[in-house]
Scaffold this motif. Structure first.
Motif, PDB file in Angstrom:
ATOM      1  N   THR A 128     -49.902   1.300  52.092  1.00  0.00           N
ATOM      2  CA  THR A 128     -48.707   1.551  52.899  1.00  0.00           C
ATOM      3  C   THR A 128     -48.781   2.887  53.612  1.00  0.00           C
ATOM      4  N   PRO A 178     -53.377   0.984  38.705  1.00  0.00           N
ATOM      5  CA  PRO A 178     -52.284   0.023  38.895  1.00  0.00           C
ATOM      6  C   PRO A 178     -52.296  -0.579  40.298  1.00  0.00           C
ATOM      7  N   VAL A 179     -51.977  -1.851  40.360  1.00  0.00           N
ATOM      8  CA  VAL A 179     -51.893  -2.529  41.651  1.00  0.00           C
ATOM      9  C   VAL A 179     -50.868  -1.846  42.551  1.00  0.00           C
ATOM     10  N   GLU A 180     -49.735  -1.435  41.972  1.00  0.00           N
ATOM     11  CA  GLU A 180     -48.684  -0.818  42.782  1.00  0.00           C
ATOM     12  C   GLU A 180     -49.150   0.492  43.412  1.00  0.00           C
ATOM     13  N   THR A 181     -50.000   1.232  42.695  1.00  0.00           N
ATOM     14  CA  THR A 181     -50.554   2.463  43.266  1.00  0.00           C
ATOM     15  C   THR A 181     -51.405   2.155  44.487  1.00  0.00           C
ATOM     16  N   THR A 184     -56.352  -7.429  39.458  1.00  0.00           N
ATOM     17  CA  THR A 184     -54.948  -7.230  39.061  1.00  0.00           C
ATOM     18  C   THR A 184     -54.805  -6.837  37.594  1.00  0.00           C
ATOM     19  N   LYS A 217     -51.230  -0.528  46.387  1.00  0.00           N
ATOM     20  CA  LYS A 217     -50.377  -1.020  47.472  1.00  0.00           C
ATOM     21  C   LYS A 217     -49.703   0.147  48.189  1.00  0.00           C
ATOM     22  N   TYR A 218     -49.309   1.150  47.426  1.00  0.00           N
ATOM     23  CA  TYR A 218     -48.684   2.324  48.028  1.00  0.00           C
ATOM     24  C   TYR A 218     -49.692   3.073  48.906  1.00  0.00           C
ATOM     25  N   TYR A 219     -50.938   3.183  48.428  1.00  0.00           N
ATOM     26  CA  TYR A 219     -51.996   3.800  49.222  1.00  0.00           C
ATOM     27  C   TYR A 219     -52.143   3.067  50.553  1.00  0.00           C
TER      28      TYR A 219
END
Length: 282
Positions: free
Chosen positions: A226, A217-220, A211, A222-224
């Motif tokens: 998704t 980035p973690v959000e990137t 993290t 997570k989007y991958y």
């Protein structure tokens, strides 16, 4: 002697000090002018199944600029003991070969095709080839699965470079504006970035990320995950609280052990490995 070893390829056998029952082979998979690129091969003991052993192909990290196959030697040793033929791939990088990320990807795809072409000689199942890597090596592993372009003109394109599964360690999966490597890749990211090329049929994937990774980035990620799930592909994401980029390497044994164990369980879930809880991770 297998036919592919009778050509200009070289084979060097020597015993590894950590386990005298496992031999390493060094095989040339590609020549670029006077440069030879090698695969280091770690074989299991015992006999393969009717269809052959699974295979696992590792690409080292280093920003397509440096790095060494030694990064994934511990992983290759472990998974070869588990019954997988493991390959450590040498590919072109800027510091040694004045190359671009595009040549790195061409080499990665050439390696995958070579391994699949000679599946019988390596005693592997061509339908159970796992691609793995860390950081920029994780990009290469994912790109062999998702990117259709950047094929070496000398490759036989009738042989697929696509793996059957992916094991990714803090992979570089976004090369677009704001993502890693955009300054080197530019508008080519549209055909080079795994995040921008996820498609139906993407192979099942497991991803490990700290993290506190300063590059990804973690959000990137997570989007991958998704997007992978939206196209119907399995994508496990394991986040390690407070850990930086490269946390999974062998020198950080606690996290090396954890990520290897989770990778093993993932491959069990796909039917590539039998359950064997007694094998020591070392």
């Amino acid at each position: 002697m297998p036919t592919f070893l009778k050509s200009n390829l070289t084979l060097v056998l020597f015993l590894l000090s950590f386990n005298f029952s496992i031999a390493q082979e060094k095989v040339v998979y590609k020549k670029v002018d006077t440069l030879s690129l090698n695969l280091e091969v770690y074989r299991p003991q015992g006999e393969p199944t009717e269809n052959g052993f699974p295979a696992m192909v590792f690409f080292f990290g280093g920003g397509w600029t440096g790095g060494s196959t030694s990064q994934f030697e511990p992983h290759a040793r472990y998974f070869s003991e588990r019954g997988i033929v493991c390959f450590l791939v040498e590919y072109r990088v800027r510091s040694r070969n004045q190359s671009s990320p595009f040549e790195s990807l061409m080499d990665a795809k050439s390696a995958m095709r070579f391994i699949r072409k000679y599946a019988d000689e390596f005693q592997i199942d061509p339908d159970k080839i796992i691609a793995s890597g860390g950081s920029a090596g994780g990009h290469l592993a994912a790109a062999t699965a998702l990117i259709d372009g950047y094929n070496d003109p000398s490759d036989d394109l009738s042989i697929s470079s696509k793996p059957s599964a992916l094991v990714l360690f803090n992979p570089v999966i976004d090369n677009g504006p704001g993502g890693y490597g955009f300054e080197r890749i530019g508008d080519a990211y549209k055909d080079f970035s795994p995040l921008h090329n996820i498609q139906e049929g993407a192979p099942p994937t497991i991803i490990f990320l700290g993290t506190n990774d300063n590059l990804i980035p973690v959000e990137t990620m997570k989007y991958y995950q998704t997007v992978m799930q939206k196209v119907g592909s399995q994508c496990e994401l394991h986040l390690y609280e407070g850990q930086p980029h490269g946390f999974f390497n062998y020198r950080n044994f606690e996290f090396y052990e954890s990520t290897v164990r989770k990778s093993d369980e993932f491959l069990q879930s796909l039917g590539y490995l039998e359950k064997r809880s007694t094998l020591l991770i070392k």
